[in-house]
Structures are given as structure tokens and as C-alpha cells.
Design a protein around this motif. Structure first.
Motif, short mmCIF file in Angstrom:
data_model
loop_
_atom_site.label_atom_id
_atom_site.label_comp_id
_atom_site.label_asym_id
_atom_site.label_seq_id
_atom_site.Cartn_x
_atom_site.Cartn_y
_atom_site.Cartn_z
N ASP A 71 0.86 -1.18 0.00
CA ASP A 71 0.00 0.00 0.00
C ASP A 71 0.90 1.24 0.00
N TRP A 72 1.61 1.43 -1.11
CA TRP A 72 2.57 2.53 -1.16
C TRP A 72 1.89 3.89 -1.18
N GLU A 103 4.17 -9.75 -17.44
CA GLU A 103 4.13 -8.37 -16.99
C GLU A 103 4.72 -8.31 -15.59
N LEU A 104 5.74 -7.46 -15.40
CA LEU A 104 6.41 -7.38 -14.11
C LEU A 104 5.64 -6.55 -13.09
N GLY A 129 -1.75 -0.53 -10.35
CA GLY A 129 -1.48 0.15 -9.09
C GLY A 129 -0.06 0.05 -8.60
N ASP A 130 0.78 -0.75 -9.26
CA ASP A 130 2.18 -0.84 -8.84
C ASP A 130 2.96 0.40 -9.29
N LEU A 134 8.55 7.88 -6.41
CA LEU A 134 8.91 6.58 -5.87
C LEU A 134 9.54 5.74 -6.98
N ARG A 135 10.19 4.66 -6.61
CA ARG A 135 10.80 3.75 -7.58
C ARG A 135 10.18 2.36 -7.43
N PRO A 136 10.22 1.53 -8.46
CA PRO A 136 9.58 0.22 -8.39
C PRO A 136 10.08 -0.61 -7.22
N ALA A 137 9.21 -1.43 -6.68
CA ALA A 137 9.56 -2.29 -5.56
C ALA A 137 10.69 -3.25 -5.94
N ASN A 138 11.39 -3.76 -4.94
CA ASN A 138 12.48 -4.71 -5.18
C ASN A 138 11.95 -6.08 -5.59
#
Length: 504
Positions: free
Chosen positions: A150-151, A294-295, A299-300, A456-460
Motif C-alpha cells: 500500500d505505497w 508483466e512485471l 497500481g504498482d 517513488l521507484r519500483p519495488a524490489n
């Protein structure tokens, strides 16, 4: 013991590799170039040595922690760290200047008041106090924990901007530029803040006020230089990996990630060979995967390049081999500020060349970077539009005439920083080398909380189980310290799985 394939030998990737190897995993790093370090490179010629990436280290605790957690030999036994004090000397467009001490809020306030007057020191001190509050509120989720599913809770800017009552409504500074105009209330202080933010690859006109974390981080935890250049830090991390039996395969370009049974199962190299793995760690940006995968889901947080627009800004650097001894009074880092950072940012993020950019001059007092005491290695740099074909698609940095013209602008600014005429400096230059975004790429910006999660940057982690992202293009974003944190987060996610709550 799991088999882990790491794509790229950048700093974030190596930070993850070392930690994973210590945890008992078999780690192989595949690097397409002939060496390690990613953006942390060097250029050597005729006894002169220059950093081609970052020149100073902030938050050295990140790398101290890596060496502590991966062996008994601490960082200071592997490299020589020198605190840079004074931290910087700033020359402003109106002719005023200020020399700031390192890691001393009281000293910085005093220096700014003495140099600029009119309550400038007090206003900067109050600003740093608010920046500290933002740091305390966001440090853990932004730097030390995996990106929350829930970023959107990070859409609230943690910077406590003072409320100002206007004629029609109460207003608060929401961007870096507004903080400069409404709170700092001095174009020189605004340039100090905006120039710092621009150096991290962020647009001060649009970056959230939470970017106050960046000057706060530098001025609170200090600036450090690695003797021999920052490339020595990359060497030390590489050697720590090798000592922990991480295998490196250079000249090995990974072209895709193998997917089997719904998870990452290895990598495919450019020569057609494949290597199986239980986990894959990708540094340097999202890799290609099996067709149709799809990576990211709805909502990501996605990579900034997927949002469209031109290429990310980069750095123009001019490496100067100079005749003449470095003066004992010389400051390691000088900054010549642009007359208008807003105009500069409009050019950088509009795919144009700024006529008068903010210029940083690095003059390390380091015998390892020069042939003898009668010479000096000086690096001059500015944040510029990314490499492209012109217009909003960036600047064509392959244009030789353009490169030389822009280098001349930087040399003129360097002369001002050195306190001599441009003609006198050019007379002392034995040779110069120009590096542009065409050679060094874009600047991945650090993650920031703020409206829309745009910074923000993509999650790890990704939507493909077993595939992880490390380095400046993933959470928590760009910068040497942030890349090290990214490696620690990826290692924690692999080793501890769902139980991992963040670095400690």
C-alpha cells in the motif's frame, strides 16, 4: 543453498551479492562489460586519475554496514575515508560566496549568516529543522524497508511546510522551488537547495518539498572522500564479494530471464547459453522476461521511463589535467550557482542545453590522483539534459562542436571557482577529456514521498516470483548510498522471505 544469478556488477548488485553469499547461497554475477562498479568508474591518463561517476560519498554508514555484515574486516581497513571539511564553497550569481563546514548545523548557520546576512543563517537553520522532521518521518519506509504494497500512504509529503495565510486561502510550499521562494526567501538560499536537488537528477520546479531530505542528509551526516577516488570503494566491494566466493562472469550480457512454472528460473545470455538459478537479481533496470510476462500489475509503482517523456537527465563532466600545485587553501568542492535554477531546470528537463548551468568543481587533495605535486586533477561537472536526438527527446551529445562549446562554459565556471581568469586556467590545462550522457547514461533519482507517488521507484520484488530488482533504478532509488540500501533490501527479501520487515 540456493543458486542466485545477479545481472550486472553495479554497486547495488554487488551489495546484494556479498550479503547473499555470506548467507550461504551460491551467487554468480553476469556483467556485460569488462569490469565492475557500474556508474562508479574512473579515467586514467598520464598519471592523472578521475572519477567518472560520483566523486563524494554521503551516508558512509551504508557501506560500513555492508562490510560489517559480510566479514570481520571493516570498511576503513579496505579503503581510506577522509571527511571533507569544509564541505563546500558556494559562489552565487550576485558575486557573494559562502564556505560551509561539514556536518555542523550550527557552523553552517553561522557561515551563511556571516556570508549572506539578513537572517539567512536563521532561515536555513529552520529549514534544516523541518527537513530533519521529514527525515524522521520517512527514513524507515523510504530507505530501510521494502516498498509497502500500500505505497499510496507515501503520497503524503512528510515535509512540515509552514502554513502561510494569503488573501484568498492558506498556502503551503509543495515543491522545492516553492520552499525556496516562500520559506528561504533569498535567491541564494533557494539556489543552494535547488542546485542540490538538481544534482540528484530531480526537477526543483516539480520535485516535492520532501526533497529537503537531500541537503539534510549531506549537511548532517557529512561528505566523505575515498583516497584514490570513489572507484576504490567499488574495488573494495568487488574484492569483498570475491572473498565470499561470489563468481563474476564479465563480457556476459543477459538478454532475458527464464520463466518456469510461474517463477524466475535462470537467465539467457547473448551467446545463446543459459544459466539456471533459483532466484534472479537484476541491477541496472528491469530485464526482459518470458513473452507475455508483466512485471507490474495495476497500481504498482512503475519505472519512470514507462511514464513517457524524454530521457532522464545526465551529467556533463570535463576532466582537467592541470599544471600547477594545488593551493593549501583550496576547497575540495566548489559550486558555481546558475543565475536562475528555474531557467536551468527548464532547459535540462526540456531537452535543451542550459546557457549558464550550476557547475560543481572537485579538487581532491590526493597524491594518488596526480603524477606529482606540481600537477592537479580537477573534475568539473553539471547536470544536463539526457542524450537523444534533440528537442524533448534530449540533446545529441555526439555532436563534437556542442560538446566542446559546453565544456568551455564549464571551464569558465571552474576558473571562477579557482579564483583565476579563464585564460589563465586554460594556459595551465595540459589536456581535457569530455564525458556526456552519451557515455555515462542518465541519473537515477532517489525515491521521495509526495503526491501521486511520482518520485517513488519500483519495488524490489516483481510480479514474477523469484525475480528481484536492485540498484538505483529500483526502491529506494538512485545515489550511492541508496543503491547500497537497495542491495541490503533484496538480500533480506531472499534470505528472510515474507518475514523480512526491513534493514536493521
Amino acid at each position: 543453498m540456493a543458486r542466485i544469478a545477479v545481472i550486472g556488477a553495479g554497486m547495488g548488485s554487488m551489495a546484494a551479492a556479498a550479503r547473499l553469499a555470506v548467507a550461504g547461497h551460491r551467487v554468480t554475477v553476469y556483467e556485460r562489460s569488462a569490469t565492475y562498479g557500474g556508474a562508479v568508474g574512473s579515467f586514467e591518463r598520464d598519471g592523472f586519475v578521475f572519477d567518472t561517476g560520483p566523486g563524494l560519498l554521503h551516508l558512509p554508514a551504508v557501506w560500513r554496514d555492508l562490510f560489517l555484515k559480510t566479514g570481520r574486516e571493516p570498511l576503513e581497513r579496505c579503503v581510506s575515508l577522509v571527511q571533507v571539511d569544509p564541505a563546500s564553497r558556494h559562489l552565487f550569481a550576485d558575486g557573494s560566496e559562502a564556505t560551509l563546514p561539514d556536518a555542523s548545523r550550527a557552523g553552517i548557520v553561522t557561515a551563511l549568516e556571516s556570508a549572506l546576512g539578513g537572517g539567512a543563517g536563521e532561515r536555513w537553520g529552520a529549514f534544516l529543522g523541518r527537513a530533519r522532521d521529514a527525515w524522521d518521518r520517512s527514513r524507515r519506509p523510504l530507505l530501510e524497508e521494502p516498498l509497502w504494497p500500500d505505497w499510496r500512504v507515501l503520497e503524503r509529503d512528510p515535509y512540515p511546510a509552514p502554513k502561510r495565510r494569503g488573501l484568498l486561502r492558506t498556502r503551503q510550499a509543495a515543491t522545492v522551488a516553492e520552499v525556496g521562494a516562500w520559506e528561504l526567501d533569498d535567491p541564494r538560499l533557494a539556489a543552494l537547495f535547488e542546485g542540490c536537488v538538481l544534482g540528484y537528477g530531480l526537477d526543483p520546479r516539480r520535485a516535492p518539498a520532501s526533497a529537503a531530505l537531500l541537503p539534510y542528509m549531506e549537511q548532517t551526516f557529512g561528505s566523505w572522500y575515498v583516497e584514490g577516488g570513489l572507484r576504490e570503494l567499488a574495488r573494495a566491494v568487488y574484492e569483498r564479494c570475491a572473498a565470499r566466493r561470489v563468481e563474476f562472469v564479465f563480457g556476459a550480457e543477459v538478454v532475458s530471464v527464464v520463466e518456469r512454472d510461474g517463477r524466475a528460473a535462470g537467465v539467457v545470455l547473448a551467446d545463446g547459453s543459459a544459466a539456471e538459478a533459483d532466484h534472479v537479481v537484476a541491477g541496472g533496470g528491469p530485464p526482459s522476461t518470458a513473452p507475455g510476462r508483466e512485471l507490474w500489475g495495476e497500481g504498482d509503482v512503475r519505472p519512470p521511463e514507462e511514464a513517457g517523456g524524454g530521457p532522464l537527465p545526465g551529467r556533463l563532466s570535463v576532466l582537467l589535467a592541470v599544471r600547477g600545485a594545488r593551493q593549501a587553501s583550496a576547497v575540495h568542492r566548489g559550486v558555481v550557482h546558475a543565475p536562475d535554477t528555474g531557467v536551468e531546470a527548464a532547459a535540462v528537463f526540456g531537452g535543451r542545453v542550459a546557457e549558464l548551468p550550476t557547475v560543481t568543481v572537485l579538487r581532491p587533495d590526493d597524491p594518488r590522483t596526480r603524477p606529482d605535486g606540481r600537477h592537479e586533477a580537477i573534475t568539473v561537472s553539471a547536470t544536463v539534459a539526457g542524450h537523444g536526438d534533440g528537442g524533448r527527446a534530449g540533446v545529441d551529445w555526439s555532436d563534437k562542436a556542442l560538446r566542446e562549446r559546453c565544456a568551455e562554459t564549464l571551464i569558465d565556471a571552474a576558473a571562477r571557482s579557482l579564483g583565476e581568469s579563464p585564460a589563465a586556467l586554460r594556459e595551465r590545462v595540459l589536456w581535457h577529456e569530455i564525458l556526456t550522457p552519451a557515455e555515462t547514461g542518465g541519473i537515477p533519482a532517489p525515491a521521495l514521498a509526495g503526491p501521486g507517488g511520482r518520485h517513488l521507484r519500483p519495488a524490489n520484488t516483481t510480479r514474477l516470483p523469484g525475480l528481484y530488482l536492485a540498484g538505483g533504478w529500483a526502491h529506494p532509488g538512485g545515489g550511492l548510498a541508496h543503491s547500497g540500501m537497495s542491495g541490503a533490501l533484496v538480500a533480506g527479501l531472499i534470505v528472510e522471505g515474507a518475514d523480512f520487515k526491513g534493514s536493521r
